[in-house]
Scaffold this motif. Structure first.
Motif: not given
Length: 282
Positions: A15-21, A55-57, A70-79
């Motif tokens: 799911a995280l990988a899909a969000r990055l894509r 992925p690393s932080d 950039d505004d999505q980075a914090a949520d993705l790191i938490a996930a």
């Protein structure tokens, strides 16, 4: 049969990988372009998008910066951190010994109101005597070749067990009859442990059921697992602890617990099974 308990880990990573894509596609960039701008090997972006490499932080921050998100980075790191904490090797958890692991459960136990615990192999930690816990944790220490702090770990486990008598908690605990027969420590240790189970059954907050060998059951014996309220389940494998947080998977464990409960016996019948196990020690 249910899928592997570690399936939620891979699902979270995917799911995280899909969000990055999706972020990359929204930015109109190719995976190779992201890799080049980040200074990575050309194939790294593809590995991240296909959940091959977690992925690393820093990777997430770079990805979001390059894609203007950039505004999505914090949520993705938490996930990402949540996904990586779902499956944790015992070797990592116990690298400094067993005491800290025992202590780490205290906040979870204090905030949990309803515990559902199923054990197919050993007496649940909350119900163990010091002698039984010493025998068990000594074997775990020897097998995993971790620093020997068994004395301190047993003391921490006994402190943790005070939750049975303190606060507003309820405990529904199931053990397979085999747990009463598997000899951890010598006969004296087992007799003391089984006697302790008989006394624990009188606690108002505790419901202890035993699934007999002869039970007509609709759920096969499973790996040991615990459900904390309806927020989290933990499954104990030989090599790792699997923390399940996906609601659909927690529901499966809850359903399995319900079926195992239906096959269990309680009260006087459970006491008889425990007493027979004590008598069998000779």
């Amino acid at each position: 049969m249910a899928r592997s308990p570690s399936s939620s880990v891979q699902a979270a990573r995917e799911a995280l990988a899909a969000r990055l894509r999706d972020i990359r596609l929204d930015a109109g960039l190719k995976a190779r372009e992201v890799a080049v701008q980040a200074g990575w090997h050309p194939s790294k972006a593809s590995r991240l998008e296909n959940a091959v490499t977690p992925p690393s932080d820093a990777d997430i921050r770079d990805w979001c910066r390059i894609c203007g998100a950039d505004d999505q980075a914090a949520d993705l790191i938490a996930a990402s951190r949540s996904a990586e904490s779902m499956y944790v090797e015992w070797r990592r958890l116990q690298r400094t010994g067993l005491r800290r692991l025992q202590e780490s459960y205290v906040p979870l136990f204090e905030r949990t109101r309803t515990f559902r615990i199923y054990c197919s192999n050993v007496v649940p930690g909350l119900l163990q005597t010091p002698a039984y816990a010493t025998a068990l944790l000594t074997e775990i220490t020897n097998f995993r070749q971790t620093p020997n702090d068994v004395t301190e770990a047993v003391a921490a486990r006994m402190d943790r067990a005070q939750v049975l008598r303190e606060g507003d908690h309820r405990f529904a605990i199931l053990v397979e009859e085999a747990v009463l027969r598997y000899r951890i420590g010598d006969a004296e240790v087992m007799a003391g442990q089984l006697g302790h189970l008989l006394s624990i059954m009188s606690l108002p907050a505790v419901s202890l059921g035993v699934v007999p060998f002869t039970a007509s059951r609709h759920m096969w014996p499973l790996e040991t697992f615990s459900i904390y309220d309806s927020a989290q389940a933990q499954v104990e494998l030989l090599t790792a602890a699997v923390n399940v947080t996906a609601p659909s998977e927690i529901e499966q464990y809850a359903r399995a617990f319900e079926r195992l409960s239906e096959a269990a016996v309680y009260g006087a019948t459970a006491r008889t099974l425990i007493t027979k196990a004590i008598e069998a020690l000779g």
